[in-house]
Design a protein around this motif. Structure first.
Motif, short mmCIF file in Angstrom:
data_model
loop_
_atom_site.label_atom_id
_atom_site.label_comp_id
_atom_site.label_asym_id
_atom_site.label_seq_id
_atom_site.Cartn_x
_atom_site.Cartn_y
_atom_site.Cartn_z
N THR A 1 0.82 -1.22 0.00
CA THR A 1 0.00 0.00 0.00
C THR A 1 0.86 1.27 0.00
OG1 THR A 1 -0.15 0.00 2.43
CG2 THR A 1 -1.88 -1.16 1.21
N LEU A 2 2.06 1.18 -0.57
CA LEU A 2 2.92 2.36 -0.65
C LEU A 2 2.25 3.45 -1.47
CD1 LEU A 2 6.29 0.57 -1.42
CD2 LEU A 2 5.78 1.88 0.66
N THR A 3 2.62 4.70 -1.20
CA THR A 3 2.28 5.80 -2.09
C THR A 3 3.45 5.99 -3.05
OG1 THR A 3 0.91 6.95 -0.46
CG2 THR A 3 1.83 8.28 -2.24
N ILE A 4 3.15 6.05 -4.34
CA ILE A 4 4.19 6.21 -5.36
C ILE A 4 3.96 7.50 -6.11
CG2 ILE A 4 5.14 5.28 -7.51
CD1 ILE A 4 4.63 2.50 -6.48
N MET A 5 5.04 8.27 -6.29
CA MET A 5 5.01 9.53 -7.03
C MET A 5 5.78 9.33 -8.33
SD MET A 5 5.95 11.36 -3.46
CE MET A 5 6.29 9.74 -2.75
N ALA A 6 5.08 9.24 -9.45
CA ALA A 6 5.71 8.84 -10.71
C ALA A 6 5.87 10.02 -11.67
CB ALA A 6 4.89 7.75 -11.38
N GLY A 7 7.13 10.27 -12.05
CA GLY A 7 7.42 11.31 -13.01
C GLY A 7 7.97 10.71 -14.29
N GLY A 8 7.67 11.35 -15.41
CA GLY A 8 8.18 10.86 -16.69
C GLY A 8 7.18 11.08 -17.81
N GLU A 9 7.55 10.67 -19.02
CA GLU A 9 6.64 10.79 -20.15
C GLU A 9 5.35 10.02 -19.85
OE1 GLU A 9 8.41 9.67 -23.89
OE2 GLU A 9 10.38 10.33 -23.22
N PRO A 10 4.19 10.62 -20.11
CA PRO A 10 2.92 9.95 -19.78
C PRO A 10 2.81 8.55 -20.34
CG PRO A 10 2.52 12.24 -20.36
CD PRO A 10 3.98 11.98 -20.63
N ALA A 11 3.23 8.35 -21.59
CA ALA A 11 3.12 7.03 -22.21
C ALA A 11 4.01 6.01 -21.50
CB ALA A 11 3.49 7.10 -23.69
N VAL A 12 5.17 6.45 -21.04
CA VAL A 12 6.10 5.53 -20.36
C VAL A 12 5.55 5.18 -18.98
CG1 VAL A 12 8.48 5.15 -19.65
CG2 VAL A 12 8.00 6.59 -21.63
N VAL A 13 5.02 6.16 -18.28
CA VAL A 13 4.41 5.89 -16.97
C VAL A 13 3.25 4.92 -17.13
CG1 VAL A 13 3.21 6.89 -14.99
CG2 VAL A 13 5.15 8.10 -16.00
N SER A 14 2.43 5.12 -18.16
CA SER A 14 1.31 4.20 -18.41
C SER A 14 1.80 2.79 -18.67
CB SER A 14 0.48 4.70 -19.60
OG SER A 14 -0.14 5.92 -19.31
N THR A 15 2.92 2.68 -19.36
CA THR A 15 3.48 1.37 -19.68
C THR A 15 3.83 0.58 -18.43
OG1 THR A 15 4.36 2.12 -21.81
CG2 THR A 15 5.41 0.20 -20.83
N VAL A 16 4.37 1.25 -17.42
CA VAL A 16 4.82 0.54 -16.22
C VAL A 16 3.78 0.57 -15.10
CG1 VAL A 16 7.23 1.05 -16.75
CG2 VAL A 16 5.97 2.59 -15.23
N LEU A 17 2.60 1.11 -15.37
CA LEU A 17 1.59 1.25 -14.33
C LEU A 17 1.24 -0.08 -13.65
CD1 LEU A 17 0.10 3.61 -13.07
CD2 LEU A 17 -1.80 3.18 -14.63
#
Length: 317
Positions: free
Chosen positions: A160-176
């Motif tokens: 249940t960690l909180t994750i703050m994800a930065g980067g190109e939107p498509a790349v973040v979506s890829t690793v979601l």
């Protein structure tokens, strides 16, 4: 000159093609490399395994490698071995300097990662360093997401960690889906480096609130108030914060000091926030003072002391 312009156009077109090319979502049983199997890394690996991902892990600790092997992951003997054949590699390391060495240093993982591979840095690194690392990886066709976490070991264990994800939107979506295996709360913070900026800001606010809450209890007790009553009042009043709610009675007043988060890591993260303010030419006196207090506590108590032991430092100062 004409040749130079032609070369520039070729580079720009290649960059455009890389950014426009559809990316496949990384779903289980995709192969995830994991470098850094400490207090946070080990439970995060277990949650990836529980979600069906194939995990290859490395840490300098033989005990840690044995633990992930027992859990069902592939224990590797080097970071390069981890990255070989991986669809994405997660780094969970003490600081950005070590991340950089592991990723692009001598025998770094970028030497074996294929184009379009993704590195997910879940460590607490300096935002400006992250931006620079991203540029260097992009030149090799490798993407970077900065996705630091908040919540401590307990929430790493239960996913249940909180994750703050930065980067190109498509790349973040890829690793979601990879991130969702370890977290119930994921924020897309914006451009590359923004996740690390947000983590540093969060820990500055948390560290400043901790000092204020602890000094408030020390002040009240010196006057004759019961520390337990002080915390109770704060928790139903405007003074409540994370420290009053989940640390004072649980780890401080009982002198347990066992929250599981190191004082040195808190000092480092607040220092990153201070460095960011300096880079942006923002004169923030409270941030500078808070950073100095945590650095002084680290010098006196040691980096490995639990961060709730700040109470000891404040009581003895």
């Amino acid at each position: 000159m004409e040749s130079l312009l032609t070369d520039c156009l070729i580079i720009l077109q290649a960059t455009r093609n890389m950014s426009e090319k559809p990316m496949s979502i990384l779903k289980a049983p995709a192969v995830i490399g994991f470098v850094g199997l400490g207090r946070m890394g080990l439970p995060m690996v277990r949650n990836l395994l529980n979600s069906g991902f194939t995990v290859r892990g490395f840490d300098q600790s033989e005990i840690a490698r044995a633990e992930i092997a027992a859990a069902g992951a592939v224990a590797c003997n080097s970071a390069v071995e981890v990255a070989t054949g991986a669809d994405a590699v997660i780094t969970m390391l003490p600081n950005g300097v070590i991340v950089r060495e592991v990723v692009i240093g001598r025998d770094g993982i970028s030497s074996v990662l294929p184009p379009e591979a993704i590195v997910i840095d879940m460590s607490s690194s300096a935002p400006t360093d992250t931006t620079h690392l991203s540029e260097q990886l992009a030149a090799r066709g490798i993407r970077l997401v900065d996705a630091p976490v908040s919540g401590g070991r307990t929430r790493a264990v239960d996913g249940t960690l909180t994750i703050m994800a930065g980067g190109e939107p498509a790349v973040v979506s890829t690793v979601l889906p990879v991130l969702e295996a370890m977290s119930t709360t994921i924020f897309r913070t914006g451009k590359i480096g923004s996740g690390h900026a947000m983590k540093a800001i969060n820990n500055y606010v948390s560290g400043a609130g901790m000092v204020a809450a602890m000094e408030g209890v020390i002040l009240g007790e010196a006057f004759g108030l019961d520390p337990e009553v002080i915390v109770d009042v704060l928790n139903v009043s405007t003074g409540r914060n994370n420290t009053t709610e989940v640390k004072m009675k649980q780890f401080v007043l009982n002198r347990d000091f066992g929250s599981g988060f190191a004082l040195g890591l808190m000092a480092k993260d607040i220092g990153i926030a201070r460095q960011l303010a300096q880079a942006l030419n923002l004169p923030m006196g409270s941030l500078a003072e808070t950073s100095a207090r945590w650095e002084a506590a680290q010098e006196k108590l040691g980096s490995d002391a639990d961060h709730t032991e700040m109470y000891r430092f404040l009581s003895e100062s």
